[in-house]
Design an enzyme around this catalytic site. Structure first.
Site, PDB file in Angstrom:
ATOM      1  N   ASP A 120      39.522  30.317  33.157  1.00 41.90           N
ATOM      2  CA  ASP A 120      38.625  30.237  34.315  1.00 41.90           C
ATOM      3  C   ASP A 120      38.763  28.894  35.037  1.00 41.90           C
ATOM      4  O   ASP A 120      39.137  27.889  34.434  1.00 41.90           O
ATOM      5  CB  ASP A 120      37.176  30.437  33.839  1.00 41.90           C
ATOM      6  N   HIS A 123      45.658  29.845  41.252  1.00 42.13           N
ATOM      7  CA  HIS A 123      46.215  30.909  40.401  1.00 42.13           C
ATOM      8  C   HIS A 123      47.689  30.619  40.097  1.00 42.13           C
ATOM      9  O   HIS A 123      48.149  30.834  38.974  1.00 42.13           O
ATOM     10  CB  HIS A 123      46.060  32.274  41.062  1.00 42.13           C
ATOM     11  N   THR A 130      37.441  43.898  35.448  1.00 40.50           N
ATOM     12  CA  THR A 130      37.134  44.990  36.383  1.00 40.50           C
ATOM     13  C   THR A 130      36.268  44.457  37.531  1.00 40.50           C
ATOM     14  O   THR A 130      36.383  44.897  38.663  1.00 40.50           O
ATOM     15  CB  THR A 130      36.407  46.165  35.690  1.00 40.50           C
ATOM     16  N   ARG A 139      36.549  40.931  44.464  1.00 43.68           N
ATOM     17  CA  ARG A 139      36.903  39.721  45.235  1.00 43.68           C
ATOM     18  C   ARG A 139      37.533  40.109  46.569  1.00 43.68           C
ATOM     19  O   ARG A 139      37.938  41.269  46.754  1.00 43.68           O
ATOM     20  CB  ARG A 139      37.883  38.874  44.415  1.00 43.68           C
ATOM     21  N   LEU A 163      54.788  35.864  18.276  1.00 43.30           N
ATOM     22  CA  LEU A 163      53.460  35.923  18.896  1.00 43.30           C
ATOM     23  C   LEU A 163      53.229  37.257  19.625  1.00 43.30           C
ATOM     24  O   LEU A 163      54.087  37.725  20.368  1.00 43.30           O
ATOM     25  CB  LEU A 163      53.343  34.774  19.917  1.00 43.30           C
TER      26      LEU A 163
HETATM   27  C1  IPE Z   1      36.258  35.980  34.058  1.00 44.26           C
HETATM   28  O1  IPE Z   1      36.241  34.999  35.035  1.00 44.26           O
HETATM   29  C2  IPE Z   1      37.453  36.846  34.239  1.00 44.26           C
HETATM   30  C3  IPE Z   1      38.750  36.182  34.083  1.00 44.26           C
HETATM   31  C4  IPE Z   1      38.957  34.962  33.659  1.00 44.26           C
HETATM   32  C5  IPE Z   1      39.881  36.997  34.387  1.00 44.26           C
HETATM   33  P1  IPE Z   1      35.317  35.139  36.324  1.00 44.26           P
HETATM   34  O2  IPE Z   1      35.470  33.864  37.073  1.00 44.26           O
HETATM   35  O3  IPE Z   1      35.643  36.372  37.062  1.00 44.26           O
HETATM   36  O4  IPE Z   1      33.878  35.269  35.682  1.00 44.26           O
HETATM   37  P2  IPE Z   1      32.428  35.114  36.329  1.00 44.26           P
HETATM   38  O5  IPE Z   1      32.339  36.117  37.430  1.00 44.26           O
HETATM   39  O6  IPE Z   1      32.314  33.716  36.861  1.00 44.26           O
HETATM   40  O7  IPE Z   1      31.490  35.362  35.217  1.00 44.26           O
HETATM   41  C1  IPE Z   2      40.059  32.509  36.870  1.00 45.70           C
HETATM   42  O1  IPE Z   2      39.769  31.575  37.849  1.00 45.70           O
HETATM   43  C2  IPE Z   2      41.096  33.518  37.307  1.00 45.70           C
HETATM   44  C3  IPE Z   2      40.583  34.857  37.574  1.00 45.70           C
HETATM   45  C4  IPE Z   2      39.357  35.253  37.388  1.00 45.70           C
HETATM   46  C5  IPE Z   2      41.519  35.829  38.080  1.00 45.70           C
HETATM   47  P1  IPE Z   2      38.738  31.882  39.007  1.00 45.70           P
HETATM   48  O2  IPE Z   2      39.493  32.530  40.138  1.00 45.70           O
HETATM   49  O3  IPE Z   2      37.585  32.646  38.499  1.00 45.70           O
HETATM   50  O4  IPE Z   2      38.311  30.426  39.438  1.00 45.70           O
HETATM   51  P2  IPE Z   2      36.834  29.953  39.791  1.00 45.70           P
HETATM   52  O5  IPE Z   2      35.970  30.305  38.623  1.00 45.70           O
HETATM   53  O6  IPE Z   2      36.416  30.660  41.031  1.00 45.70           O
HETATM   54  O7  IPE Z   2      36.971  28.478  39.972  1.00 45.70           O
HETATM   55 MG    MG Z   3      35.819  32.081  37.672  1.00 43.62          MG
END
Ligand code: IPE
Ligand code: IPE
Ligand code: MG
Length: 270
Positions: A38, A55, A84, A89, A149
């Site tokens: 995250d 990303h 999901t 987004r 792994l």
């Molecule tokens: C959780 O991250 C999903 C992934 C890391 C793929 P999110 O950034 O989507 O989670 P929330 O919405 O902040 O809980």
């Molecule tokens: C995690 O990073 C990647 C995915 C959920 C795909 P985020 O895109 O959620 O990044 P933040 O949380 O908005 O900074």
């Molecule tokens: Mg996030």
């Protein structure tokens, strides 16, 4: 005459990494590490960039963490790459993520093969764009005979859906007489999860300072050690994983017992 020795900053960092690695007990490593990657978006925003840039940089961390887990001899690494809920987004970000997924798999598959990494996918596979499904299926096939792994990507993943799906599969078996209600136990339930073939994670890491689980492996992390770090995923590298492992090894895993019991018996779960 001895060679003049200049301790560069890079060398200094190498020394710290080596020191932490030396402190890690190779006999007490988790068999399975699950990570919620995250903070990509915030990492990019902090640099005045579009979220998608975060990303891209996150993929560099994925490569490093996969390699490090391989080097350490970790059996299973599950990475939460797309939930999901992430379908909600903006379309531009979802499209960019799917494209990044295809390109990354295409580019990395030879390296995975060479490094003895076997790829697995959990989640609602059919909901992914066809091109992703095709690329992932090929990569799974190419790496199928690898024995190092196990890299499990959680894609279009929802733990609640996984649990509901398991309940449905079990209910169908009961309805057709294949299973009796009284025979349903933890083991039977576990066999109907997407993760039926993998052990439960002993360590769950979430980056970016959020302290929540976000619909990830709810059943499987029942007794996992949770490690939350403020580091955003694109900054999470080898050194950070070592720190998480060291922290994990300093914990006492009691599984309901008392500390005294744990200290006087041979640990079963290390
Ligand atoms: C959780 O991250 C999903 C992934 C890391 C793929 P999110 O950034 O989507 O989670 P929330 O919405 O902040 O809980
Ligand atoms: C995690 O990073 C990647 C995915 C959920 C795909 P985020 O895109 O959620 O990044 P933040 O949380 O908005 O900074
Ligand atoms: Mg996030």
């Amino acid at each position: 005459m001895g060679t003049a020795y200049f301790c560069t900053f890079a060398h200094f960092l190498d020394c710290i990494t080596m020191n932490i690695l030396d402190s890690i007990d190779r006999n007490k490593l988790p068999k399975h590490i699950a990570i919620i990657m995250d903070g990509n978006g915030r990492w990019a925003k902090e640099r005045g960039q579009d979220r998608v840039y975060g990303h891209y940089e996150g993929v560099v961390s994925v490569r490093e963490i996969v390699n490090t887990c391989g080097e350490l001899g970790i059996g299973y690494l599950t990475l939460y790459a797309f939930s999901t809920e992430n379908w909600n987004r903006p379309k531009q970000e979802v499209d960019a993520l799917m494209e990044l997924l295809v390109n990354t798999i295409r580019r990395e598959v030879d390296e995975l093969k060479k490094n003895n990494v076997r790829l697995h996918i959990i989640g609602d596979f059919e909901s992914l764009p066809e091109i992703c499904q095709k690329e992932l299926n090929e990569a799974k096939e190419i790496t199928a005979s690898n024995t190092g792994l196990n890299l499990i990507l959680a894609l279009s993943y929802s733990s609640r859906k996984e649990l509901v799906d398991a309940a449905k599969k079990i209910a169908e078996k009961v309805a057709t007489g294949l299973l009796k209600p009284e025979d349903i136990n933890n083991e039977v339930f576990q066999e109907h999860l997407y993760t039926a073939n993998y052990p439960d994670p002993e360590l769950m890491i979430r980056t970016s300072g959020e302290s929540r689980i976000s619909n990830y492996l709810l059943y499987q992390i029942a007794y996992a050690e949770l490690y939350f770090t403020p580091v955003h995923w694109p900054d999470f590298r080898k050194q950070n994983l070592y720190e998480a492992l060291l922290n994990y090894q300093q914990r006492e895993r009691r599984f309901g017992k008392t500390s005294e019991q744990i200290q006087t018996t041979t640990p079963e779960h290390v």
